[in-house]
Scaffold this motif. Structure first.
Motif, PDB file in Angstrom:
ATOM      1  N   ARG A  21       0.825  -1.197   0.000  1.00 60.58           N
ATOM      2  CA  ARG A  21       0.000   0.000   0.000  1.00 60.58           C
ATOM      3  C   ARG A  21       0.865   1.255   0.000  1.00 60.58           C
ATOM      4  N   GLY A 211      -7.761   1.058  -4.827  1.00 56.20           N
ATOM      5  CA  GLY A 211      -7.453  -0.081  -3.969  1.00 56.20           C
ATOM      6  C   GLY A 211      -8.403  -1.244  -4.213  1.00 56.20           C
ATOM      7  N   PHE A 260      -4.093   0.451  -4.707  1.00 56.83           N
ATOM      8  CA  PHE A 260      -3.653   1.475  -3.768  1.00 56.83           C
ATOM      9  C   PHE A 260      -2.126   1.585  -3.792  1.00 56.83           C
TER      10      PHE A 260
END
Length: 344
Positions: A21, A211, A260
């Motif tokens: 992430r 994401g 993401f």
């Protein structure tokens, strides 16, 4: 029956590993182009992704089968309210440790900006004293940056009040003194996207992608699923030997975080910059965004991110050869689709 294929190109680039992430929603610009246009100019700007539509325009790219003809082009609308220049920062350079900060000078932000929502320790500043201190260190400076704050309250599709901060390099000339003089002039003032870009220019888009959570190897890496025969009753999505445990190769596709991620897309052309958002807002507004109410930028093609996501646009760092030969040319748009996107 032919021989069984034993080799195949690898699925998924390892250049983006580890696929984790993004650490921040507003991406930091890590590389800047060398720009020489004879005057200082900020090299980036921040906006918010509104949505997509399509236009018809005359293809002015040389050497294409459709050159001079009307073509269909999908476009992305990025709303770009003016940014407040909150600070000026100087950087020096040392061969052992690279670039390092020489100091910064902050301007008192207006109350309506609500910058304290982003910087809780914000206090009163003696701007003149700090600028004088920077001028004394100007002989060591190699880089001049602006710390600019966005104004999300002016964007039509956003409900947040907290501004986003972006560090922007000032380029255009090689003389640091001219760059610093420009930074002093814009400190405490607003800069618009028209001050940074122009119609027809190529820009790089830096953003955090949509994401998708924790996904398996099929969706995350695009590997082929095994045929679901009786011999694969233990799993059609198994990778094979050394796919689990301590002896796993790091190149082996594994399940994990998908989306993401911070990504950069190069050479997106600016087709339009305008202050009237109703020229591009479809009937009923953009899905999950609404109406564009301030200045917007129309980019050709798609860009990363979801509606309302911060988008950083930077001067193109590796433009194509045809663009370097012909320079910036304003595109000719003949039609903008305002059809409703609510049912899409």
């Amino acid at each position: 029956m032919g021989a069984r294929k034993k080799r195949a190109p690898r699925r998924g680039s390892l250049g983006f590993s580890p696929r984790k992430r993004a650490s921040r929603l507003v991406p930091r610009v890590k590389s800047w182009p060398e720009v020489d246009i004879g005057k200082p100019v900020p090299l980036a700007f921040l906006g918010y992704r509104a949505g997509m539509t399509h236009v018809f325009m005359v293809d002015d790219r040389p050497g294409r089968p459709t050159s001079g003809k009307e073509i269909f082009v999908p476009v992305t609308i990025v709303e770009t309210p003016p940014m407040f220049v909150a600070a000026v920062r100087l950087y020096g350079y040392d061969p052992n440790r690279g670039r390092y900060s020489l100091g910064e000078a902050w301007a008192q932000p207006p109350p309506e900006l609500e910058l304290q929502r982003r910087i809780s320790t914000l206090g009163s500043f003696d701007t003149d004293k700090m600028l004088k201190s920077l001028e004394e260190r100007l002989d060591k400076a190699v880089d001049v940056r602006l710390i600019a704050a966005s104004q999300p309250k002016l964007a039509g599709g956003l409900s947040k009040k907290k501004p986003d901060l972006l560090e922007i390099k000032v380029g255009g000339v090689s003389d640091v003194t001219k760059l610093f003089d420009y930074a002093k002039d814009v400190l405490g003032n607003l800069i618009a996207v028209n001050d940074v870009f122009e119609e027809g220019q190529l820009v790089d888009v830096i953003a955090v992608t949509k994401g998708k959570g924790f996904q398996g190897v099929i969706k995350r890496w695009g590997v082929k699923e095994l045929p679901r025969w009786h011999k694969h009753r233990k799993g059609s999505r198994r990778i094979g030997a050394r796919s689990h445990g301590r002896s796993t190769f790091w190149e082996t596709p594994q399940a994990g975080q998908t989306g993401f991620h911070r990504r950069t897309e190069y050479n997106k052309r600016i087709l339009m910059i305008d202050d009237d958002g109703y020229k591009v807002t479809p009937a009923g507004g953009f899905l999950r965004y609404g109406v564009v109410r301030s200045t917007f930028v129309m980019l050709s093609g798609s860009i990363p991110g979801t509606p309302k996501r911060p988008i950083v646009m930077r001067w193109a760092i590796r433009p194509p050869e045809w663009y370097l030969k012909l320079g910036v040319r304003k595109p000719e748009i003949t039609y903008i689709s305002l059809a409703s996107k609510q049912g899409v």
